[in-house]
Write a protein that holds these residues in place. Structure first.
Motif, short mmCIF file in Angstrom:
data_model
loop_
_atom_site.label_atom_id
_atom_site.label_comp_id
_atom_site.label_asym_id
_atom_site.label_seq_id
_atom_site.Cartn_x
_atom_site.Cartn_y
_atom_site.Cartn_z
N LEU A 1 0.71 -1.15 0.05
CA LEU A 1 0.00 0.04 -0.13
C LEU A 1 0.82 1.20 -0.04
O LEU A 1 0.57 2.28 -0.69
N LYS A 2 1.93 1.31 0.83
CA LYS A 2 2.87 2.41 0.64
C LYS A 2 3.41 2.49 -0.95
O LYS A 2 3.45 3.73 -1.15
N ALA A 3 3.88 1.54 -1.36
CA ALA A 3 4.31 1.56 -2.72
C ALA A 3 3.25 2.32 -3.71
O ALA A 3 3.69 2.97 -4.59
N GLU A 4 1.98 1.81 -3.59
CA GLU A 4 0.98 2.49 -4.18
C GLU A 4 0.80 3.92 -4.17
O GLU A 4 0.63 4.77 -5.04
N MET A 5 1.01 4.24 -2.72
CA MET A 5 1.07 5.76 -2.43
C MET A 5 2.12 6.25 -3.24
O MET A 5 1.87 7.53 -3.80
N SER A 6 3.40 5.93 -3.20
CA SER A 6 4.35 6.39 -3.74
C SER A 6 4.12 6.55 -5.35
O SER A 6 4.59 7.52 -5.91
N ARG A 7 3.52 5.36 -5.86
CA ARG A 7 3.15 5.61 -7.55
C ARG A 7 2.36 6.76 -7.71
O ARG A 7 2.51 7.18 -8.71
N LYS A 8 1.56 6.88 -6.85
CA LYS A 8 0.47 7.88 -7.00
C LYS A 8 0.59 9.34 -6.37
O LYS A 8 -0.18 10.09 -6.35
N ALA A 9 1.98 9.41 -6.32
CA ALA A 9 2.65 10.70 -5.49
C ALA A 9 1.67 11.23 -4.12
O ALA A 9 1.55 12.58 -4.17
N MET A 10 1.71 10.39 -3.36
CA MET A 10 1.00 10.52 -2.15
C MET A 10 2.10 10.28 -0.77
O MET A 10 2.82 9.44 -1.02
N SER A 11 1.88 10.96 0.06
CA SER A 11 2.79 10.79 1.37
C SER A 11 2.11 9.83 2.39
O SER A 11 0.75 10.19 2.63
N PRO A 12 2.52 9.03 3.13
CA PRO A 12 1.86 8.28 4.10
C PRO A 12 1.18 9.52 4.92
O PRO A 12 -0.01 9.09 5.67
N ALA A 13 1.83 10.63 5.35
CA ALA A 13 1.26 11.50 6.24
C ALA A 13 0.05 12.38 5.68
O ALA A 13 -0.38 13.10 6.45
N ALA A 14 0.09 12.36 4.46
CA ALA A 14 -0.99 13.27 3.61
C ALA A 14 -2.38 12.91 4.07
O ALA A 14 -2.67 11.71 4.59
N PRO A 15 -3.38 14.06 4.06
CA PRO A 15 -4.74 13.76 4.40
C PRO A 15 -5.39 12.84 3.72
O PRO A 15 -5.11 12.44 2.66
N ILE A 16 -6.52 12.20 4.38
CA ILE A 16 -7.35 11.31 3.64
C ILE A 16 -8.95 11.68 3.55
O ILE A 16 -9.16 12.59 4.67
N LEU A 17 -9.48 10.98 2.85
CA LEU A 17 -11.06 11.22 3.04
C LEU A 17 -11.70 9.69 2.73
O LEU A 17 -11.08 9.00 1.81
N ILE A 18 -12.60 9.39 3.27
CA ILE A 18 -13.37 8.12 2.88
C ILE A 18 -14.66 8.23 2.54
O ILE A 18 -15.35 9.03 3.06
N ARG A 19 -15.20 7.57 1.42
CA ARG A 19 -16.49 7.56 0.82
C ARG A 19 -16.91 6.14 1.08
O ARG A 19 -16.25 5.18 0.46
N ILE A 20 -18.30 5.91 1.74
CA ILE A 20 -19.01 4.79 1.55
C ILE A 20 -20.39 4.58 0.82
O ILE A 20 -21.06 5.67 0.75
#
Length: 334
Positions: free
Chosen positions: A39-58
């Motif tokens: 999942l961290k590798a996917e974040m890196s591929r998508k130019a995301m930092s592990p500490a960056a804000p999130i949002l959840i949709r259900i």
């Protein structure tokens, strides 16, 4: 005296572990495990930092939970979609204790709402009832996103799934995000789904939710959520600040709709109207008691509830109301 204190502590722990209420105790480190490497590798591929804000949709009807994360462009991008194993109730908001309804609306989750000692592996509290729901007299508490495949008003994933989401949320909150927004919808708010549910008593409420949905769809940023007139209002600045009485009429707004968002809403309304007028809108589904993602429903049919419980929960938590789960309307590809 020492024995009495030990007995009391054990009893308190037993009560704590039998609920979904947040606590500061840590028992086996599961709440501090790192974000999985993949999942961290996917974040890196998508130019995301592990500490960056999130949002959840259900989305109830689709039985899916999406985790979005802010990338280097400053906008939110989809990180991962998780199939939900179980949610309970029907399409529509939760209004009272014991109605088995999973909630619909906009919620904000802070660090204190993460529960490392949930009865269902890990969980976080949605914060139902929110300010608007409380003003409307809605009741209920401890509505969670948690592991296992059992629901009584909550959104249930697998233990593995909730562990990933928990870790991603924990890192975002530790990175400085004060709280993350959770948007809970009855379905993906497409023209087809709106047309299909146009005669539902909750349609006006769902139309309000769609305004927040459209803002995110167009801008990929988190909508500002307010409430007045007994409904949600999005991205508004009001004279005198935020409305104090959410049931009173909305005060004058200092800004109007974003033209791009207004154009999408109008286009969707026209499309939905055409589907209804031409008789091509599909009929709405009726739920016996909540839903289950098709991937889990196939396993439930094929292998039975005991096997699915083992697959979804490290402690083999029983599947809640499996007959109702099998009655969940099938997706088109089933």
């Amino acid at each position: 005296m020492r024995n009495a204190l030990r007995t009391a502590a054990v009893a308190a722990l037993a009560v704590l572990l039998s609920s979904c209420v947040s606590s500061v105790l840590e028992v086996d480190g599961k709440a501090t495990r790192p974000v999985p490497a993949a999942l961290k590798a996917e974040m890196s591929r998508k130019a995301m930092s592990p500490a960056a804000p999130i949002l959840i949709r259900i989305f109830k009807q689709e039985s899916e939970l999406e985790v979005w994360k802010r990338d280097r462009s400053g906008k939110f991008a989809l990180l991962k979609t998780y199939p939900m194993c179980r949610w309970s109730g029907k399409l529509g908001p939760k209004t009272r204790t014991g109605d088995r309804q999973a909630p619909e609306g906009f919620y904000h989750v802070s660090a204190g709402m993460l529960n490392p000692n949930s009865q269902y592996y890990l969980s976080f509290n949605l914060g139902y009832p929110n300010r608007l729901e409380s003003a409307l007299g809605y009741t209920g508490e401890a509505l969670m996103v948690h592991g296992a495949c059992s629901s009584s008003g909550c959104f249930a994933l697998t233990d593995q799934g909730v562990a990933e989401i928990y870790a991603v949320a924990r890192e975002a909150l530790a990175g400085g995000q004060g709280s993350f927004q959770v948007q809970a919808f009855p379905f993906r708010m497409t023209p087809g789904n709106m047309a299909k549910n146009g005669s539902d008593p909750n349609f006006a409420f769902w139309s309000d939710l769609k305004r927040g949905y459209d803002i995110f769809e167009v801008t990929r940023r988190q909508p500002k959520v307010s409430a007045c007139g007994g409904r949600y209002v999005f991205d508004r600045e009001f004279e005198g600040g935020e409305p104090r009485d959410v049931l009173a009429a909305c005060p004058p707004a200092l800004n109007g709709d974003d033209p791009k968002i207004a154009a999408k809403t109008q286009a969707d309304t026209v499309t939905a109207g055409n589907l209804i007028s031409t008789g091509t809108a599909l009929s709405a589904h009726a739920y016996a008691d909540g839903g289950m993602h098709p991937s889990f429903r196939k396993l439930l049919k094929r292998d039975g509830q005991a096997d699915l419980a083992k697959r979804t929960s490290m402690t083999s938590v029983p599947i809640s109301r499996p007959d109702a789960a099998l009655a969940d309307p099938h997706s088109p590809d089933e």
